[in-house]
Design a protein around this motif. Structure first.
Motif, PDB file in Angstrom:
ATOM      1  N   UNK A   1      37.608  58.220  45.692  1.00 65.97           N
ATOM      2  CA  UNK A   1      36.436  58.177  46.574  1.00 65.97           C
ATOM      3  C   UNK A   1      35.983  56.746  46.828  1.00 65.97           C
ATOM      4  N   UNK A   2      36.056  55.900  45.810  1.00 66.48           N
ATOM      5  CA  UNK A   2      35.678  54.493  45.992  1.00 66.48           C
ATOM      6  C   UNK A   2      36.640  53.769  46.925  1.00 66.48           C
ATOM      7  N   UNK A   3      37.921  54.102  46.866  1.00 67.26           N
ATOM      8  CA  UNK A   3      38.883  53.488  47.783  1.00 67.26           C
ATOM      9  C   UNK A   3      38.618  53.939  49.220  1.00 67.26           C
TER      10      UNK A   3
ATOM     11  N   UNK B   1      30.713  49.965  37.211  1.00 67.91           N
ATOM     12  CA  UNK B   1      29.544  49.945  38.109  1.00 67.91           C
ATOM     13  C   UNK B   1      29.863  50.583  39.455  1.00 67.91           C
ATOM     14  N   UNK B   2      30.701  51.622  39.453  1.00 62.77           N
ATOM     15  CA  UNK B   2      31.034  52.377  40.670  1.00 62.77           C
ATOM     16  C   UNK B   2      31.573  51.458  41.764  1.00 62.77           C
ATOM     17  N   UNK B   3      32.434  50.506  41.398  1.00 67.37           N
ATOM     18  CA  UNK B   3      33.030  49.595  42.367  1.00 67.37           C
ATOM     19  C   UNK B   3      34.481  49.313  41.985  1.00 67.37           C
ATOM     20  N   UNK B   4      35.279  49.070  43.012  1.00 62.45           N
ATOM     21  CA  UNK B   4      36.649  48.651  42.776  1.00 62.45           C
ATOM     22  C   UNK B   4      36.651  47.160  42.445  1.00 62.45           C
ATOM     23  N   UNK B   5      37.411  46.786  41.438  1.00 64.90           N
ATOM     24  CA  UNK B   5      37.481  45.386  41.040  1.00 64.90           C
ATOM     25  C   UNK B   5      37.907  44.506  42.220  1.00 64.90           C
ATOM     26  N   UNK B   6      37.258  43.359  42.373  1.00 66.35           N
ATOM     27  CA  UNK B   6      37.523  42.474  43.502  1.00 66.35           C
ATOM     28  C   UNK B   6      38.974  42.011  43.521  1.00 66.35           C
TER      29      UNK B   6
ATOM     30  N   UNK C   1      49.146  45.131  52.003  1.00 67.32           N
ATOM     31  CA  UNK C   1      49.685  46.468  52.274  1.00 67.32           C
ATOM     32  C   UNK C   1      48.745  47.252  53.177  1.00 67.32           C
ATOM     33  N   UNK C   2      47.443  47.140  52.940  1.00 66.30           N
ATOM     34  CA  UNK C   2      46.475  47.826  53.794  1.00 66.30           C
ATOM     35  C   UNK C   2      46.531  47.283  55.213  1.00 66.30           C
ATOM     36  N   UNK C   3      46.783  46.005  55.370  1.00 67.56           N
ATOM     37  CA  UNK C   3      46.915  45.434  56.711  1.00 67.56           C
ATOM     38  C   UNK C   3      48.180  45.934  57.411  1.00 67.56           C
TER      39      UNK C   3
ATOM     40  N   UNK D   1      41.277  44.749  44.592  1.00 66.93           N
ATOM     41  CA  UNK D   1      41.250  44.962  46.042  1.00 66.93           C
ATOM     42  C   UNK D   1      42.147  43.947  46.751  1.00 66.93           C
ATOM     43  N   UNK D   2      42.043  42.683  46.335  1.00 62.24           N
ATOM     44  CA  UNK D   2      42.865  41.644  46.956  1.00 62.24           C
ATOM     45  C   UNK D   2      44.357  41.932  46.761  1.00 62.24           C
TER      46      UNK D   2
END
Length: 471
Positions: free
Chosen positions: A307-309, A258-263, A272-274, A266-267
């Protein structure tokens, strides 16, 4: 090139690391003279490394050098002169230094120095007799405690290591990041991972880490953080992120639904993103993800995930930026970032880059990018309208590359004959003979198939459609 030129926004210090600084601090204020001598020796090494020391360090060196003098080798008068010079240098260099002449007393009071110490310094500088040894000794001891309160204790709370990143540090980052990715992906695929499995992955990849004892994910994250100095060598870091993180075995793993990254996925990467946010490197990661979306050799699936990321990261930055200033802004399902840092110039440059070389994958994140950069509502509406109109013909994107072999040449030939049949000047019955292609060219002996085709007019060129052709 000097170190200050190579590493901007960083302060060059004489100590090797925070541990060395702590060692001097602890020994300088020890109750044992032997420990203070060790601190003094290292302070002298710092003085050789950097002649102009921080004021607090310089003052500590001056006072310790005076206090730790072997008084058995000097007379009382000599010792008084030595202590007097120590007090004068301490006050002038550390406690009451000022760019303006005649501001000593005012600066001293501002720095919370007692009046008796100011009078003692006055007597040393202008009196006919040196003050007593006990008074001078008391002045030095007070100065040492004052430096502890004003320099060492505040610095102890804020001092941290910054290592200038070089090629070897980038290699360490690649190793730590690679192991971290292995641990995270193993955890995601198996719905969890044991501490023992984490240890096995880490020790299998980083042999030298066995000396540290048990190493968990938190320590691994701290190692990554220490390998990412603030604002340094972004090119090298970007290449490392591209090779290790922006791959189908890490961030680009799987196929989004559904054009989304799995929740849960992401968690998995939130910490690492922080870390990248704390080091102001999120737009370096965004840049590498964008490179994937414009690479013609990359599959449609990987481009879509990249692109979604980009959208997810921009959404998190947008939430961080506007939820802080406006409590009425409600945003959900985003990765929470803790460090409040904005990317004004980086975001504007990225927007310009995307708008100049727009493709269908940019539709995933362009609206969020425009909002993050605080473009006007009318500009956003007009830009989106123009972009969506230009991409309206893009229905389905596949990974197949078409060649001439995919063309149905027989249908094309018959369609051409059909269009010729509508011309009253051409006898279709004489033109229906197919010319079968061969491996070599052959001369056509029977030219009857070109009857009623004047020179310069091909069978599909009809006079009604081409009035300038003379039939």
């Amino acid at each position: 090139m000097s170190l200050s030129q190579k590493h901007s926004n960083l302060t060059l210090v004489p100590w090797f690391n925070r541990n060395e600084w702590d060692y001097v601090y602890e020994n300088a204020y020890s109750d044992h003279k032997e420990q203070q001598v060790k601190a003094l020796d290292l302070l002298k090494v710092w003085k050789l490394r950097t002649p102009v020391l921080p004021a607090g360090v310089e003052g500590t060196l001056v006072i310790l050098e005076a206090i730790l003098t072997n008084d058995s080798l000097l007379t009382v008068e000599q010792l008084c002169h030595l202590y007097a010079i120590g007090i004068m240098r301490f006050l002038n260099l550390s406690a009451a230094n000022s760019e303006k002449q005649g501001d000593f007393a005012r600066t001293s009071m501002k720095n919370e120095l007692p009046k008796w110490l100011i009078i003692l310094r006055h007597d040393i500088a202008h009196g006919h007799q040196i003050p007593s040894l006990s008074s001078l000794r008391m002045g030095l001891e007070y100065g040492l405690q004052w430096l502890k309160e004003k320099y060492w204790e505040p610095q102890c709370n804020i001092l941290r290591d910054y290592v200038a990143i070089e090629e070897c540090a980038t290699e360490d980052l690649a190793v730590f990041l690679s192991v971290y990715v292995q641990v995270k992906m193993e955890s995601f695929k198996n719905k969890g991972i044991s501490e023992k499995a984490v240890q096995n992955i880490i020790l299998r990849s980083i042999i030298q880490m066995s000396d540290y004892g048990p190493v968990g994910v938190e320590i691994l994250e701290e190692m990554i953080k220490q390998s990412l100095p603030l604002g340094q060598n972004k090119s090298g870091i970007g290449d490392c992120l591209k090779n290790v993180l922006v791959t189908d075995n890490a961030l680009l793993f799987g196929k989004p639904e559904s054009a989304k990254i799995d929740v849960e996925f992401k968690k998995l990467w939130s910490e690492l993103l922080n870390i990248l946010q704390e080091k102001k490197l999120l737009f370096v990661l965004i840049g590498k993800l964008y490179d994937i979306t414009i690479d013609i050799e990359v599959s449609h699936t990987l481009k879509s995930v990249a692109a979604l990321w980009i959208y997810e990261i921009l959404l998190s930055l947008f939430a961080l930026k506007y939820s802080k200033d406006n409590e009425n802004v409600s945003i959900s399902n985003y990765i929470e970032l803790y460090s409040y840092d904005t990317y004004v110039q980086e975001a504007l440059r990225f927007q310009e880059q995307v708008l100049k070389s727009f493709n269908s994958y940019s539709l995933y994140f362009i609206e969020m990018l425009l909002k993050y950069n605080e473009n006007s509502d009318s500009f956003i509406v007009d830009t989106l309208s123009l972009i969506k109109h230009d991409n309206s013909d893009i229905k389905n994107v596949t990974d197949k590359i078409f060649t001439l072999d995919d063309l149905n040449l027989e249908e094309t030939f018959e369609d051409t004959l059909g269009s010729i049949g509508n011309s009253p000047n051409i006898n279709v019955s004489r033109c229906v003979r197919k010319i079968v292609g061969q491996q070599k060219w052959t001369k056509i002996e029977d030219t009857s198939i070109f009857a009623n085709c004047p020179f310069g007019v091909l069978p599909h060129q009809i006079d009604l459609k081409h009035p300038f052709i003379l039939m």
